[in-house]
Motif scaffolding. Structure first.
Motif: not given
Length: 326
Positions: A118-132
């Motif tokens: 990722s380009r970011q130091s931390s990721v959003s909840g959207l990335m975490f829920s990506y599979p769903a």
């Protein structure tokens, strides 16, 4: 006989390239022409999984649609639609998230890899829920076949898990979609790493013949003059040989033998000619389509209407199954 329903798509983060074409795009056309019902998702919301903002989004979305039409996607047989234009699809995310645990999402290897790059130091909840979210993309239209690379198999397993758990909990509603693994070998970018929009090492489908020649001229090779096809021992040279072979529908070993002692210059000349010849008609169609962007926008608009109708019906079915019809 039940028609095969296929869901596939791309994130609108830049122009599609030759790796996309040989890896998945031409297969979509084959599936369409073979009678499958194909849905192509322009995953605009998913641009935000690893970015703070979606820059130049409208331009990239239109560019994807132009690429699709240029390669042979027929809007009369294939539905092209955008994520954000189908509210009912995204509403499926909430019940789907209730069917997977945090540890199951957390240990998804594809998400871990995407977070690492990722380009970011931390990721959003959207990335975490990506599979769903991908499960919602696939199941809203009840797709039965999903073309994926091996790295995407964990995502599809989450989709199958969600479908199975929903069916067990609320009654039979969704199919468990099967993976369709691409047999296309990996094409490397001009720097010798995986061809990628974000790495600046790709040859765009829409590139001009001069741009193509310049990019291939600067491609990484090695110091051995005799050209051979040895993907393990000579990956950069072999990827160029493979690209020419794919364009010519030729055997890469035989093609390497024809170039022989011509060295990198002869190899790059052959690759440039093969790419430009293969993609000339596609590029001409794309240029003609780009001159009238209203047509491409109409294709996307009509596709979104059809996707919304299907998603609305699926969401109603889900609400009924869950006892949420008030």
């Amino acid at each position: 006989m039940t028609t095969t329903r296929v869901l596939t798509g791309d994130r609108p983060t830049g122009p599609l390239h030759l790796g996309h074409y040989f890896g998945s795009l031409q297969n979509r056309v084959r599936l369409q022409d073979g009678g499958a019902e194909v849905f192509v998702l322009v995953a605009d919301y998913q641009v935000l999984t690893d970015r703070d903002t979606a820059e130049r989004l409208d331009e990239h979305v239109l560019g994807l649609v132009l690429d699709y039409l240029a390669i042979g996607i027929d809007p009369g047989r294939t539905t092209v639609f955008a994520h954000s234009a189908v509210p009912a699809l995204n509403q499926l995310l909430l019940p789907f998230l209730s069917l997977v645990s945090v540890p199951e999402l957390n240990r998804n290897p594809t998400v871990k890899d995407e977070i690492a790059h990722s380009r970011q130091s931390s990721v959003s909840g959207l990335m975490f829920s990506y599979p769903a979210h991908q499960a919602a993309d696939i199941l809203f239209c009840k797709a039965t076949l999903v073309p994926v690379g091996k790295d995407q198999l964990p995502h599809l397993e989450v989709t199958r898990l969600i479908a199975r758990r929903f069916n067990e909990r609320y009654g039979p509603t969704f199919p468990e979609p099967e993976a369709m693994l691409s047999r296309a070998p990996l094409l490397l970018g001009t720097d010798g790493t995986k061809m990628s929009k974000s790495r600046g090492n790709a040859i765009a489908i829409r590139a001009t013949s001069d741009e193509t020649a310049r990019l291939i001229k600067g491609a990484k090779t090695d110091s051995v003059r005799t050209i051979s096809y040895d993907p393990a021992g000579r990956p950069e040279v072999s990827s160029l040989v493979l690209l020419a072979a794919l364009c010519l529908d030729a055997d890469p070993v035989a093609l390497a033998g024809e170039i022989g002692d011509g060295g990198a210059a002869a190899l790059k000349k052959s690759v440039t000619e093969a790419v430009n010849e293969r993609f000339a008609p596609i590029r001409a169609r794309r240029a003609a389509l780009a001159a009238d962007p209203a047509f491409a926008r109409a294709v996307l608009r009509d596709g979104c209407v059809r996707a919304r109708e299907i998603a609305d019906a699926t969401l109603e079915e889900v609400r009924t199954a869950m006892g949420m019809r008030y």
